[in-house]
Design an enzyme around this catalytic site. Structure first.
Site, PDB file in Angstrom:
ATOM      1  N   ARG A 263      10.240  31.730  13.726  1.00  0.00           N
ATOM      2  CA  ARG A 263      11.538  31.080  13.926  1.00  0.00           C
ATOM      3  C   ARG A 263      11.668  29.901  12.971  1.00  0.00           C
ATOM      4  O   ARG A 263      10.764  29.075  12.877  1.00  0.00           O
ATOM      5  CB  ARG A 263      11.683  30.602  15.368  1.00  0.00           C
ATOM      6  CG  ARG A 263      11.607  31.749  16.379  1.00  0.00           C
ATOM      7  CD  ARG A 263      11.770  31.273  17.806  1.00  0.00           C
ATOM      8  NE  ARG A 263      11.566  32.386  18.738  1.00  0.00           N
ATOM      9  CZ  ARG A 263      11.651  32.283  20.061  1.00  0.00           C
ATOM     10  NH1 ARG A 263      11.946  31.114  20.617  1.00  0.00           N
ATOM     11  NH2 ARG A 263      11.451  33.344  20.822  1.00  0.00           N
ATOM     12  N   ARG A 278       6.618  23.507  19.168  1.00  0.00           N
ATOM     13  CA  ARG A 278       7.761  24.124  18.479  1.00  0.00           C
ATOM     14  C   ARG A 278       7.374  24.384  17.034  1.00  0.00           C
ATOM     15  O   ARG A 278       7.458  23.484  16.195  1.00  0.00           O
ATOM     16  CB  ARG A 278       8.997  23.218  18.572  1.00  0.00           C
ATOM     17  CG  ARG A 278      10.292  23.902  18.129  1.00  0.00           C
ATOM     18  CD  ARG A 278      11.457  22.940  18.179  1.00  0.00           C
ATOM     19  NE  ARG A 278      11.717  22.478  19.516  1.00  0.00           N
ATOM     20  CZ  ARG A 278      12.489  23.104  20.409  1.00  0.00           C
ATOM     21  NH1 ARG A 278      13.075  24.233  20.069  1.00  0.00           N
ATOM     22  NH2 ARG A 278      12.692  22.608  21.612  1.00  0.00           N
ATOM     23  N   GLU A 350       9.656  23.591  29.165  1.00  0.00           N
ATOM     24  CA  GLU A 350       9.880  25.041  29.224  1.00  0.00           C
ATOM     25  C   GLU A 350       8.716  25.807  28.600  1.00  0.00           C
ATOM     26  O   GLU A 350       8.277  25.508  27.490  1.00  0.00           O
ATOM     27  CB  GLU A 350      11.187  25.381  28.492  1.00  0.00           C
ATOM     28  CG  GLU A 350      11.524  26.862  28.533  1.00  0.00           C
ATOM     29  CD  GLU A 350      11.234  27.558  27.209  1.00  0.00           C
ATOM     30  OE1 GLU A 350      10.659  28.657  27.253  1.00  0.00           O
ATOM     31  OE2 GLU A 350      11.559  27.002  26.148  1.00  0.00           O
ATOM     32  N   SER A 353      11.371  31.572  29.377  1.00  0.00           N
ATOM     33  CA  SER A 353      12.751  31.843  29.777  1.00  0.00           C
ATOM     34  C   SER A 353      12.836  33.306  30.175  1.00  0.00           C
ATOM     35  O   SER A 353      12.434  34.179  29.399  1.00  0.00           O
ATOM     36  CB  SER A 353      13.730  31.556  28.635  1.00  0.00           C
ATOM     37  OG  SER A 353      13.956  30.180  28.487  1.00  0.00           O
ATOM     38  N   ARG A 391       1.942  27.249  23.753  1.00  0.00           N
ATOM     39  CA  ARG A 391       2.361  26.311  24.805  1.00  0.00           C
ATOM     40  C   ARG A 391       1.433  26.387  26.018  1.00  0.00           C
ATOM     41  O   ARG A 391       1.182  25.378  26.683  1.00  0.00           O
ATOM     42  CB  ARG A 391       3.808  26.584  25.211  1.00  0.00           C
ATOM     43  CG  ARG A 391       4.802  26.191  24.143  1.00  0.00           C
ATOM     44  CD  ARG A 391       6.219  26.057  24.668  1.00  0.00           C
ATOM     45  NE  ARG A 391       7.103  25.536  23.642  1.00  0.00           N
ATOM     46  CZ  ARG A 391       8.263  24.945  23.874  1.00  0.00           C
ATOM     47  NH1 ARG A 391       8.693  24.802  25.114  1.00  0.00           N
ATOM     48  NH2 ARG A 391       9.009  24.480  22.874  1.00  0.00           N
TER      49      ARG A 391
END
Length: 430
Positions: A263, A278, A350, A353, A391
């Site tokens: 990403r 991230r 988070e 999701s 994460r």
């Protein structure tokens, strides 16, 4: 992609629901495009019928030896008009398709109002955040002190937002991926897949990454083939069934894969620049479920419990929240975020999701089943992280750290690692 007729028939209700996620639906423009498309189809059909009639008349008069020059000219003009109308029809169809591809999924009323994480509604908390008798370190300080995280050399290789994980850290990453896959395949009934990491524009469009999020993707190619690095295994897993009709008896389908994810994070510079929260490249175990449309909300609860099971196995404190309508992903109609406790930040962040996309992706990708009457209908698709490796690694280091800089790992990982503790110097200890 939406059914244009359904949006128009919904009228103000469609406008209301899309406004909740910050999208202003222009119904009059949509109706105009649909009307132009329908009119061009009708006119072209009429002209084709007239062209066929004239062609028959030309044949009849030619056999009778009559003059057909005027009729042939008329036939030529009709064919030219038909070609012009077909070109216009294609243009209008492309305009309509572009508009429909830009419209996000309609949020369910179960999603609270709001446009950011501040409006998420907590559903439940599981586990107690650890109480330390010392100031806890973040995963960067812990990992670098142990020698299992190396951001300096990663930057040398690729620039910022990459990491190198070494030694027992790399073994821990491998153990986490295997544990998650074992949970999903052996306990939850998912079928593991190994999928391509490069996919086509059509595949990216099928799950909603394109055209809207092109700047967030890494594009490449082979010869004259345009390809994109996958941002998540959701993309290839869901599109495995693109343009297919799945027998109703085979539903629901449950698929999982461990893949790297790529990403650009184009819209998030300045956020989470420290550590592995991230990054441009990370790995993740993904879950995808495909079911009958009326079963999607029940499947969402099931899939959420599967993601939670991973955190429970690791003795990690977390909470589940319902995302606000304006904060959900483009393709989702309802999303649960699972947030893990990060002691260094004194908050939940988070980690997964889990989204119910309804029939939105299935319409774009052409994934269908047949109802009891044999009619072809779109399926529903769902996806969720189960879980991201980086994460999870960060949460493990932070929640299970000890005062001496070591980390005691949960029992569930011992069969995969052969040790229970990472010493402060990065060596494994039983």
């Amino acid at each position: 992609m939406h059914d244009v007729r359904a949006l128009i028939d919904m009228g103000d209700e469609a406008v209301r629901r899309l406004a909740r996620r910050g999208y202003a639906l222009d119904l009059s423009s949509l109706e105009s495009l649909q009307s132009r498309r329908n009119q061009s189809i009708r006119t072209a059909d009429d002209l084709r019928a007239e062209s066929k009639r004239v062609a028959q008349e030309v044949q009849q008069k030619a056999r009778a030896g009559e003059d057909i020059s005027e009729l042939k000219e008329n036939a030529r003009k009709l064919k030219e008009q038909i070609r012009e109308l077909e070109a216009e029809q294609e243009q209008v169809q492309a305009e309509l398709r572009d508009v429909l591809l830009s419209i996000p999924n309609l949020p369910l009323d179960d999603a609270p109002d709001g446009d950011s994480e501040d409006f998420a509604v907590e559903v439940r908390r599981v586990g107690n955040p650890p109480a330390f008798s010392f100031d806890p370190k973040d995963h960067v300080d812990l990992g670098e002190a142990m020698g299992i995280l190396d951001f300096r050399r990663a930057t040398k290789l690729s620039g910022p937002r990459f990491s190198v994980v070494r030694g027992v850290g790399a073994a821990l990453e491998r153990a986490l991926a295997t544990l998650f896959l074992d949970l999903h395949t052996r306990r939850h009934g998912y079928v593991e897949h190994s999928v391509p990491f490069l996919v086509s524009r059509k595949t990216m469009t099928g799950t909603g990454q394109l055209p809207k999020f092109e700047e967030d993707l890494f594009a490449t190619g082979v010869a004259d083939r345009e390809l994109f690095l996958i941002p998540t295994a959701e993309v290839p897993l869901t599109n495995l069934y693109a343009d297919e009709i799945i027998p109703r008896a085979e539903l629901p389908l449950a698929l999982t894969a461990h893949t790297p994810c790529f990403r650009s994070e184009a819209g998030s510079y300045g956020r989470d620049t420290r550590g592995i929260l991230r990054q441009h490249q990370f790995s993740k175990v993904e879950m995808v479920r495909i079911c009958a449309a009326e079963e999607s909300q029940a499947e969402l609860e099931k899939m959420t419990s599967h993601a939670e099971a991973c955190l429970k196995e690791l003795d990690l404190a977390y909470r589940v929240v319902t995302l606000a309508a304006g904060d959900m992903g483009f393709s989702a109609q309802l999303t649960y975020d699972i947030e893990v406790w990060l002691p260094s930040q004194h908050t939940y962040r988070e980690i997964s999701s889990v989204s119910d996309c309804g029939t939105f992706q299935a319409r774009r990708a052409g994934i269908r089943t047949r109802d009891a009457q044999g009619k072809s209908t779109p399926v529903a698709t769902l996806n969720g992280s189960g879980l991201p490796i980086g994460r999870t690694l960060a949460a493990l280091l932070e929640q299970h750290q000890q005062q001496d800089g070591s980390v005691v790992l949960p029992e569930a990982l011992v069969p995969y690692l052969g040790f229970r503790c990472i010493a402060a110097d990065g060596t494994p200890e039983a």
